[in-house]
Design a protein around this motif. Sequence first.
Motif, short mmCIF file in Angstrom:
data_model
loop_
_atom_site.label_atom_id
_atom_site.label_comp_id
_atom_site.label_asym_id
_atom_site.label_seq_id
_atom_site.Cartn_x
_atom_site.Cartn_y
_atom_site.Cartn_z
N LEU A 125 -11.81 17.87 12.11
CA LEU A 125 -11.85 16.55 11.34
C LEU A 125 -11.93 16.54 9.88
CD1 LEU A 125 -12.25 13.38 11.81
CD2 LEU A 125 -14.47 13.79 11.91
N GLU A 126 -12.53 17.55 9.26
CA GLU A 126 -12.67 17.94 7.88
C GLU A 126 -11.33 17.93 7.30
OE1 GLU A 126 -14.17 17.22 4.19
OE2 GLU A 126 -15.31 17.13 6.14
N GLN A 127 -10.47 18.72 8.00
CA GLN A 127 -9.20 18.91 7.29
C GLN A 127 -8.43 17.74 7.63
OE1 GLN A 127 -7.00 22.07 9.62
NE2 GLN A 127 -5.63 22.54 7.73
N ALA A 128 -8.23 17.04 8.62
CA ALA A 128 -7.66 15.98 8.62
C ALA A 128 -7.99 14.79 7.75
CB ALA A 128 -7.78 15.41 10.25
N ARG A 129 -9.35 14.80 7.38
CA ARG A 129 -9.63 13.79 6.03
C ARG A 129 -9.35 14.12 4.82
NH1 ARG A 129 -15.90 12.99 8.36
NH2 ARG A 129 -15.40 11.35 9.81
N ALA A 130 -9.32 15.58 4.74
CA ALA A 130 -8.64 16.22 3.51
C ALA A 130 -7.27 15.96 3.24
CB ALA A 130 -9.01 17.56 3.26
N SER A 131 -6.49 15.89 4.35
CA SER A 131 -5.07 15.71 4.21
C SER A 131 -4.78 14.17 4.22
CB SER A 131 -4.56 16.17 5.64
OG SER A 131 -3.02 15.92 5.51
N ALA A 132 -5.52 13.45 4.78
CA ALA A 132 -5.47 11.87 4.64
C ALA A 132 -5.62 11.57 3.11
CB ALA A 132 -6.30 11.25 5.56
N ALA A 133 -6.84 12.09 2.59
CA ALA A 133 -7.22 11.75 1.35
C ALA A 133 -6.12 11.90 0.16
CB ALA A 133 -8.30 12.42 0.90
N GLN A 134 -5.39 13.34 0.53
CA GLN A 134 -4.38 13.74 -0.30
C GLN A 134 -3.10 12.70 -0.08
OE1 GLN A 134 -2.66 17.42 0.58
NE2 GLN A 134 -1.86 17.61 -1.19
N LEU A 135 -2.79 12.47 1.14
CA LEU A 135 -1.47 11.70 1.20
C LEU A 135 -1.83 10.33 0.59
CD1 LEU A 135 -0.58 13.07 4.82
CD2 LEU A 135 0.69 13.28 2.38
N ALA A 136 -2.97 9.86 0.84
CA ALA A 136 -3.30 8.27 0.29
C ALA A 136 -3.14 8.48 -1.27
CB ALA A 136 -4.75 8.15 0.69
N ALA A 137 -3.89 9.48 -1.91
CA ALA A 137 -3.49 9.54 -3.32
C ALA A 137 -2.26 9.60 -3.69
CB ALA A 137 -4.27 11.00 -3.70
N LEU A 138 -1.24 10.17 -3.02
CA LEU A 138 0.30 10.16 -3.27
C LEU A 138 0.80 8.63 -3.17
CD1 LEU A 138 1.83 13.30 -1.23
CD2 LEU A 138 1.52 12.92 -3.92
N LEU A 139 0.38 8.22 -2.23
CA LEU A 139 0.67 6.76 -1.97
C LEU A 139 0.21 5.88 -3.05
CD1 LEU A 139 1.96 4.62 -0.14
CD2 LEU A 139 -0.13 4.42 1.04
N GLU A 140 -1.00 6.07 -3.68
CA GLU A 140 -1.34 5.27 -4.73
C GLU A 140 -0.80 5.56 -6.01
OE1 GLU A 140 -5.70 5.07 -5.21
OE2 GLU A 140 -5.95 4.63 -3.22
N LYS A 141 -0.27 6.74 -6.21
CA LYS A 141 0.23 7.23 -7.28
C LYS A 141 1.69 6.50 -7.53
CE LYS A 141 1.13 11.36 -9.99
NZ LYS A 141 0.87 12.94 -10.05
N TYR A 142 2.48 6.78 -6.19
CA TYR A 142 3.83 6.68 -6.39
C TYR A 142 4.37 5.34 -5.66
CZ TYR A 142 4.01 11.39 -7.79
OH TYR A 142 3.76 12.63 -8.50
N ALA A 143 3.44 4.70 -5.25
CA ALA A 143 4.01 3.39 -4.40
C ALA A 143 3.74 2.06 -5.59
CB ALA A 143 3.24 3.26 -3.13
#
Length: 102
Positions: free
Chosen positions: A84-102
Amino acid sequence: MLRPLTIVEGSALTALQKKDLLNRLARVEGQLRGVQKLIAMADVPGDIEATAQQMAAARKALDRAFVQLLSGAIVTQSGNATDLEQARASAAQLAALLEKYA
């Protein structure tokens, strides 16, 4: 003539996701070549509207490719997470990409 790209196996995206994205981007590339021709051939004011319409369509198609990239990464990386921790870290990283580039 360009050689087809070699699709590398990895954990970011599946081979099928990569193939689908590459196909979508090839279509966008074709749209952009069409826009270039429209610009080169623009003769009357009405040609500008047709060109603008095609540019907007290409931009929308590229935006869809961006969404497809991130949604594919979310599905693949969360599915590959070992806990679960790895899934959360991955989700956080991808959410940051979305916020940065969308």
